[in-house]
Design an enzyme around this catalytic site. Structure first.
Site, short mmCIF file in Angstrom:
data_model
loop_
_atom_site.label_atom_id
_atom_site.label_comp_id
_atom_site.label_asym_id
_atom_site.label_seq_id
_atom_site.Cartn_x
_atom_site.Cartn_y
_atom_site.Cartn_z
N PHE A 132 0.66 -0.66 -0.08
CA PHE A 132 0.15 -0.31 0.61
C PHE A 132 0.81 1.13 0.23
O PHE A 132 2.07 1.74 0.82
CB PHE A 132 -1.29 0.20 1.51
CG PHE A 132 -1.86 0.60 1.08
CD1 PHE A 132 -3.04 1.10 0.61
CD2 PHE A 132 -2.15 2.42 1.68
CE1 PHE A 132 -4.11 1.42 0.45
CE2 PHE A 132 -2.92 3.04 1.49
CZ PHE A 132 -4.16 3.36 1.53
N ASP A 213 1.66 -5.47 8.70
CA ASP A 213 0.48 -4.20 8.03
C ASP A 213 -0.86 -5.16 8.32
O ASP A 213 -1.05 -6.11 7.25
CB ASP A 213 0.61 -3.57 7.05
CG ASP A 213 -0.38 -2.24 6.32
OD1 ASP A 213 -1.74 -2.67 7.04
OD2 ASP A 213 0.04 -2.11 6.09
N LYS A 239 -12.02 -0.58 9.17
CA LYS A 239 -12.17 -1.49 8.00
C LYS A 239 -13.01 -2.84 8.66
O LYS A 239 -14.13 -2.66 8.70
CB LYS A 239 -10.89 -2.70 7.64
CG LYS A 239 -10.45 -1.14 6.56
CD LYS A 239 -9.09 -1.39 5.62
CE LYS A 239 -8.41 -0.33 5.73
NZ LYS A 239 -7.05 -0.53 4.87
N ARG A 388 -12.82 -4.92 -5.79
CA ARG A 388 -12.91 -5.75 -5.34
C ARG A 388 -14.61 -5.94 -4.37
O ARG A 388 -14.86 -5.15 -4.26
CB ARG A 388 -12.10 -4.89 -3.95
CG ARG A 388 -10.49 -5.08 -4.23
CD ARG A 388 -9.32 -4.47 -3.26
NE ARG A 388 -10.31 -3.55 -2.35
CZ ARG A 388 -9.24 -2.67 -1.47
NH1 ARG A 388 -8.10 -3.01 -0.96
NH2 ARG A 388 -10.02 -1.81 -1.11
C1 LIG Z 1 -5.91 0.81 4.69
C2 LIG Z 1 -4.93 0.50 4.96
C3 LIG Z 1 -3.84 2.17 4.75
C4 LIG Z 1 -4.73 3.20 5.50
O1 LIG Z 1 -3.79 4.13 6.46
P1 LIG Z 1 -4.51 5.39 7.22
O2 LIG Z 1 -2.89 5.53 8.33
O3 LIG Z 1 -5.05 4.76 8.64
O4 LIG Z 1 -4.63 5.90 6.59
C5 LIG Z 1 -2.87 1.36 4.75
N1 LIG Z 1 -2.10 0.20 4.36
C6 LIG Z 1 -2.95 -0.80 4.56
C7 LIG Z 1 -2.28 -1.73 4.13
C8 LIG Z 1 -3.91 -0.94 4.48
O5 LIG Z 1 -4.85 -2.10 3.69
#
Ligand SMILES: *Cc1c(COP(=O)(O)O)cnc(C)c1O
Length: 428
Positions: A132, A213, A239, A388
Site C-alpha cells: 500500500f 501491516d 475496515k 474488490r
Molecule cells: C487501509 C490501509 C492503510 C490506511 O492507512 P491510514 O493511515 O489508516 O490511512 C494503510 N495500509 C494498508 C495496507 C491499508 O489497507
C-alpha cells in the site's frame, strides 16, 4: 453448511442463510434498503452497539466534563488499553502487547522510529512492490530521516505476476545488509495471505526484525502474532472491525521488546501511575501502551467498544469459517453466471492463502464499478482493473451475494457500464 449440493437458485442462497449461525448479527447493523454493501474491506458498516458506545461517550462528556477521564460508563484514561485487551484475541497476543492508538500510517512511523536502527552495513528495509502506498511513503521518509537514500536502502520485492508475492522471493531478499522487513498480512488488491509464521522464522534466522501491516486481515482472519514471534504489527480499525470512518488504529509489540523505548515519545506512553507527576523525565509504560503518543481521540475510539463486543460474541473462528464459505459460494456463482464475460478471479483459491475479499479483474473494471453502484451494489475499485467485493461475515447474507451476482450479470449482458467513463473517481 456445505456446497456439495451447490445450485444457482435463490432458494439455495436462502437455504444457506437459514443454516448460517452468524445470521443473527445482521440485524445489529445499519443496512440501507435496496443496497448490497460489499465494501466492508474499506469501511465497515455502523452497528447499533458501536453507535450506542459513541452516544454513551458523548453522554459522559455531557455529564462529567473533565471527570470523564476517570468516571462514567467507561473512563477515558484507560480506554486505549481496554480496547487493546479486546483486540488482543483477534491478533493472537496478550492484552498488554496491544494498544489502540494512532492510525495505520502514524503507527508505522512510530514503530519504524522505535525499531528501525540501521547499524554498520545492516541498513536496508525489505518491503514489496505491491504494498500500500502510504506504507511505502512512511518507509521512504524514515530512510530519509536517517540520511539514507530510499533508492538504495528500500528493497521492494517484485511480484512475478502482478497479483501475488512468492515467500521464497521475499526470503531471498533477506540478505546480511537488511535490518527490517515490513510486509502486509493480506495484500490489499489480490487478497493473498502471506505465510507470516514462515517469514518470521526466516527473518529471525538472519537476525532481521519483521513487522506486519494487518489492515486487511484484522477482523477477517485469525492471527497468532505472539506464537509466531512477530516483532510488531499495526493496522486500522475501520475496515473489517467496523470502528467507523477514521477510527483510531492499533498496534502490537512483542513483549520481548517492551524494554525498547518508543522512538516517538509522548505523555500518553507514560507509565500510567507516573503520567500526572508531569516530570520532564519520561517513564514509558512497560507494555505496548508505551508506543502511544498524545491524548487519544476519544470520539473515534468509542465506537470500537461496541463493535469489538460483537466480535467477542461471534468468535473469530466462526467469522473466518463463514467468510471462507460465503466467498467460496460467491466465486462459484461468479464462475457459473459470468462465464465468457472476460472476468478473472485474481485472489488465491486456496483457503489458507486468501483473505476476506474477492478480487475480480476486468478490463472495464472502473466503469463496471460505477454501474454496480448505480444498481445498488457497493464495491470498490483498485486501479487498473480490480473490483474488490467483500461479503462480510457479520452482515452479508448469501442472498445478498446471490443478488449481487445477478445484478452484475445484468450489467454485463445489457452493457449498462458503457454509459460511464472507464476511469476512477477521486475516492475509489
Ligand atoms: C487501509 C490501509 C492503510 C490506511 O492507512 P491510514 O493511515 O489508516 O490511512 C494503510 N495500509 C494498508 C495496507 C491499508 O489497507
Amino acid at each position: 453448511m456445505d456446497l456439495h449440493d451447490f445450485s444457482l437458485t435463490l432458494d439455495f442462497a436462502k437455504k444457506l442463510d437459514s443454516e448460517d449461525t452468524l445470521a443473527r448479527f445482521r440485524k445489529e447493523f445499519y443496512l440501507q434498503p435496496n443496497t448490497i454493501y460489499m465494501d466492508g474491506n474499506s469501511l465497515g458498516l455502523l452497528s447499533k452497539r458501536a453507535e450506542r458506545a459513541l452516544l454513551d461517550t458523548l453522554e459522559d462528556w455531557k455529564e462529567y466534563g473533565i471527570d470523564g477521564w476517570t468516571q462514567g460508563k467507561q473512563p477515558w484514561f484507560n480506554l486505549s488499553e481496554k480496547l487493546g485487551e479486546m483486540i488482543a484475541p483477534l491478533v493472537g497476543a496478550s492484552a498488554d502487547e496491544v494498544i489502540v492508538s494512532g492510525s495505520t500510517t502514524v503507527n508505522l512511523h512510530q514503530l519504524l522510529a522505535t525499531f528501525y536502527k540501521p547499524k554498520g552495513s545492516r541498513t536496508k528495509i525489505v518491503a514489496d512492490e505491491l504494498n500500500f502506498p502510504s506504507d511505502i511513503y512512511a518507509l521512504k521518509s524514515q530512510l530519509n530521516i536517517h540520511g539514507l537514500d530510499p533508492d538504495v536502502h528500500l528493497i521492494r520485492v517484485k511480484s512475478q505476476d502482478g497479483r501475488f508475492l512468492v515467500e521464497d522471493d521475499i526470503i531471498a531478499a533477506m540478505s546480511d545488509d537488511v535490518a527490517l522487513v515490513i510486509l502486509p498480512t493480506v495484500l490489499y488488491r489480490s487478497g493473498q495471505i502471506l505465510d507470516m509464521k514462515r517469514l518470521t522464522v526466516e527473518a529471525h534466522k538472519r537476525n532481521i526484525m519483521i513487522g506486519f501491516d494487518a489492515c486487511h486481515s484484522i477482523g477477517a482472519i485469525p492471527h497468532s502474532f505472539s506464537e509466531w514471534d512477530v516483532d510488531f504489527a499495526y493496522w486500522c480499525n475501520y475496515k473489517y472491525l467496523n470502528g467507523g470512518p477514521g477510527a483510531v488504529g492499533g498496534l502490537f509489540v512483542n513483549r520481548k521488546h517492551f524494554d525498547t523505548a518508543p522512538g516517538l515519545a509522548g505523555w500518553f506512553g507514560s507509565d500510567k501511575e507516573k503520567q500526572f507527576d508531569l516530570e520532564h523525565n519520561f517513564t514509558p509504560a512497560n507494555t505496548a501502551s508505551a508506543y502511544q503518543i498524545g491524548t487519544p481521540h476519544l470520539l473515534s475510539l468509542a465506537p470500537l467498544m461496541g463493535s469489538l463486543e460483537i466480535f467477542a460474541d461471534a468468535g473469530m473462528e466462526k467469522i473466518r469459517q463463514k467468510s471462507l464459505h460465503i466467498n467460496h459460494y460467491f466465486m462459484r456463482l461468479l464462475e457459473e453466471e459470468l462465464a465468457g464475460m472476460k472476468f478473472e478471479i485474481g485472489n488465491p483459491r486456496e483457503d489458507y492463502r486468501r483473505g476476506g475479499h474477492v478480487s475480480l479483474e476486468h478490463r472495464e473494471a472502473a466503469r463496471i464499478c460505477k454501474a454496480l453502484k448505480e444498481n445498488g451494489v457497493i464495491p470498490d475499485f483498485r486501479a487498473p482493473n480490480v473490483i474488490r467485493l467483500a461479503p462480510v461475515s457479520l452482515y452479508t447474507s448469501y442472498e445478498d451475494v446471490w443478488k449481487a451476482v445477478q445484478i452484475l450479470k445484468k450489467i454485463m449482458t445489457e452493457k449498462l457500464y458503457e454509459k460511464f467513463a472507464n476511469e476512477r473517481e477521486v475516492v475509489a
